[in-house]
Write a protein that holds these residues in place. Structure first.
Motif, PDB file in Angstrom:
ATOM      1  N   ALA A 167       1.058  -2.864   7.295  1.00 41.71           N
ATOM      2  CA  ALA A 167       0.128  -2.484   5.997  1.00 41.71           C
ATOM      3  C   ALA A 167       0.989  -2.822   4.896  1.00 41.71           C
ATOM      4  O   ALA A 167       0.344  -3.131   3.690  1.00 41.71           O
ATOM      5  CB  ALA A 167      -0.214  -1.211   6.392  1.00 41.71           C
ATOM      6  N   GLN A 168       2.235  -2.250   4.680  1.00 40.65           N
ATOM      7  CA  GLN A 168       3.036  -2.505   3.576  1.00 40.65           C
ATOM      8  C   GLN A 168       3.444  -3.912   3.403  1.00 40.65           C
ATOM      9  O   GLN A 168       3.177  -4.460   1.980  1.00 40.65           O
ATOM     10  CB  GLN A 168       4.480  -1.982   3.828  1.00 40.65           C
ATOM     11  CG  GLN A 168       4.570  -0.150   3.873  1.00 40.65           C
ATOM     12  CD  GLN A 168       5.819   0.204   4.059  1.00 40.65           C
ATOM     13  OE1 GLN A 168       6.490  -0.172   5.109  1.00 40.65           O
ATOM     14  NE2 GLN A 168       6.268   0.946   3.153  1.00 40.65           N
ATOM     15  N   LEU A 169       3.736  -4.961   4.265  1.00 49.96           N
ATOM     16  CA  LEU A 169       3.737  -6.305   4.154  1.00 49.96           C
ATOM     17  C   LEU A 169       2.220  -6.845   3.628  1.00 49.96           C
ATOM     18  O   LEU A 169       2.422  -7.854   2.577  1.00 49.96           O
ATOM     19  CB  LEU A 169       3.968  -6.782   5.516  1.00 49.96           C
ATOM     20  CG  LEU A 169       5.396  -6.660   6.139  1.00 49.96           C
ATOM     21  CD1 LEU A 169       5.491  -6.878   7.419  1.00 49.96           C
ATOM     22  CD2 LEU A 169       6.547  -7.308   5.101  1.00 49.96           C
ATOM     23  N   GLU A 170       1.375  -6.430   4.144  1.00 47.16           N
ATOM     24  CA  GLU A 170       0.109  -6.817   3.466  1.00 47.16           C
ATOM     25  C   GLU A 170      -0.096  -6.795   2.213  1.00 47.16           C
ATOM     26  O   GLU A 170      -0.662  -7.584   1.216  1.00 47.16           O
ATOM     27  CB  GLU A 170      -1.147  -6.218   4.494  1.00 47.16           C
ATOM     28  CG  GLU A 170      -2.494  -6.899   3.860  1.00 47.16           C
ATOM     29  CD  GLU A 170      -3.678  -7.079   4.776  1.00 47.16           C
ATOM     30  OE1 GLU A 170      -3.562  -6.575   5.791  1.00 47.16           O
ATOM     31  OE2 GLU A 170      -4.417  -7.831   4.501  1.00 47.16           O
ATOM     32  N   GLU A 171       0.149  -5.395   1.876  1.00 46.35           N
ATOM     33  CA  GLU A 171       0.080  -5.003   0.244  1.00 46.35           C
ATOM     34  C   GLU A 171       1.014  -5.829  -0.678  1.00 46.35           C
ATOM     35  O   GLU A 171       0.629  -6.478  -1.689  1.00 46.35           O
ATOM     36  CB  GLU A 171       0.685  -3.530   0.077  1.00 46.35           C
ATOM     37  CG  GLU A 171       0.249  -2.850  -0.944  1.00 46.35           C
ATOM     38  CD  GLU A 171       0.654  -1.380  -1.233  1.00 46.35           C
ATOM     39  OE1 GLU A 171       1.100  -0.950   0.000  1.00 46.35           O
ATOM     40  OE2 GLU A 171       0.773  -1.113  -2.399  1.00 46.35           O
ATOM     41  N   ILE A 172       2.208  -6.116  -0.183  1.00 44.64           N
ATOM     42  CA  ILE A 172       3.225  -7.329  -0.783  1.00 44.64           C
ATOM     43  C   ILE A 172       2.228  -8.666  -0.829  1.00 44.64           C
ATOM     44  O   ILE A 172       2.406  -9.356  -1.897  1.00 44.64           O
ATOM     45  CB  ILE A 172       4.527  -7.170  -0.202  1.00 44.64           C
ATOM     46  CG1 ILE A 172       5.182  -5.773  -0.348  1.00 44.64           C
ATOM     47  CG2 ILE A 172       5.406  -8.205  -0.637  1.00 44.64           C
ATOM     48  CD1 ILE A 172       6.540  -5.620   0.428  1.00 44.64           C
TER      49      ILE A 172
END
Ligand SMILES: Cc1ncc(COP(=O)(O)O)c(C=O)c1O
Length: 365
Positions: A167-172
């Motif tokens: 989910a953090q990667l997707e935000e980035i």
């Protein structure tokens, strides 16, 4: 003795010569390579198919890309094969030639070396020790200058062994797509993670075309000499750039043959994960009880340890261990890792016990 040179994790030959210890008597806790060694099945198949060398590999590596696709749950059309992850890191950077790149550090030094070859500015966004090297995503996004062309992420990260969740990667990725920033995600250590599916960005490939995942077999399949790596991206334009720059038959026919066998070897894949996961938990739980060190939750097959004892350096710890034939990584050469740190990878339980016995009294206050 001459002035001690700076050693890297895979410099076993130099270390053997410098300390006059035969290579076979050194246990390499520095190279982050699976202790099981090559799978027996792969060895047997290689031995009886050596004639593969008499043929050129398929220019498009079609069967190999199908196998990678099945292994990673990715579309073979999105896959490019290369000579180790290193070639893909190099192709990506030289194909993109970013005017400005941001690298999340402290991390693997090869990104900086490749970036230095194409000119442009290189900046670091440093993970903070006080936060156990966990990334603060909003803070990173604030730090991304509008003229940044490339963001480099190693996940799980070498040497901190910290990891970003999907989910953090997707935000980035979403943020970077809006700003025209390409993202390179080096997943060399992703398969070792306690939950690989929770940290890999491969599932996001069909949705975002502004990034490439890079992986290889050097670490998980104990095959750094094979030089087989692959990249996954849905950017057709970028795949075309890579193909234009890449030499044909970049991966040898034996590399392609062995690579397929490795990724299909479910028994070995499961055995490796079981070994690493149980030993990682065991070592981490023990290290957490030692007063003289601080450790950080590991997501890769190695553990980063901060030395807290006054006056004790990472070089002292390295010397102490190598005298017993145990080669750990002195992390002093990692840029922006302030303090005294060592890193070691998970080996066989007996070797891990030897390392713990060697360090226990020495590092504990
Ligand atoms: C983070 C990271 N990426 C890539 C590599 C190199 O991988 P390969 O052997 O596939 O070129 C290493 C090797 O240590 C590494 O630590």
């Amino acid at each position: 003795m001459d002035k001690k040179p700076e050693f890297h994790g895979s410099d076993i030959e130099q270390i053997s010569q410098y300390y006059h210890i035969p290579q076979e008597d050194i246990v390499s806790f520095g190279a982050n390579v699976n202790p099981l060694g090559l799978s027996e099945h792969v060895k047997e198949q290689l031995a009886s198919n050596l004639d593969v060398i008499t043929r050129y590999p398929d220019r498009n590596y079609a069967r190999l890309r199908d196998t990678i696709g099945a292994y990673c749950h990715a579309d073979p059309e999105h896959i490019v094969v290369g000579n180790g992850s290193t070639e893909l890191i190099s192709l990506l950077i030289s194909g993109l030639r970013p005017k400005k790149a941001l690298v999340i550090g402290p991390t693997y030094s090869e990104y900086a070396r490749e970036l230095s070859l194409v000119g442009g500015t290189l900046e670091y966004y440093n993970l903070r020790e006080e936060k156990d090297f966990a990334l603060d995503v909003p803070d990173l996004l604030d730090a991304l200058a509008p003229d940044t062309g490339l963001l480099v992420i190693c996940n799980p990260n070498n040497p901190t062994s910290s990891a970003l969740a999907c989910a953090q990667l997707e935000e980035i990725l979403r943020f970077c797509r809006e700003r025209g920033i390409f993202v390179m995600i080096d997943e060399t250590y992703a398969e070792f993670a306690p939950e690989p599916e929770a940290i890999t960005a491969i599932g996001l490939v069909p949705k975002y075309d502004n990034f490439m995942v890079i992986r290889g077999v050097s670490k998980y399949f104990a095959a750094p000499g094979l030089r087989f790596g692959y990249g996954i991206t849905s950017s057709r334009a970028f795949l075309d750039v890579l193909h234009r720059h890449q030499n044909p038959w970049s991966l040898s026919s034996i590399g392609a043959f062995a690579g397929r066998l490795m990724l299909e070897d479910d028994t070995y894949i499961q055995k490796t994960w079981n070994l690493i996961d149980s030993e990682r938990t065991r070592l981490f739980n023990e290290l957490r009880t030692w007063k003289g060190v601080k450790t950080y939750r590991p997501y890769a097959n190695f553990i980063l340890v901060r030395l807290l004892r006054e006056g004790l350096t990472s070089s002292d710890a390295f010397e102490h261990a190598i005298r017993q034939g145990l080669m750990i990584r002195d992390c002093s050469s990692f840029r922006s890792l302030d303090g005294e740190y060592i890193r070691f990878c998970i080996m066989d339980p007996e070797d891990n016990d030897r390392l713990m016995a060697c360090l226990r009294g020495y590092l504990e206050v």
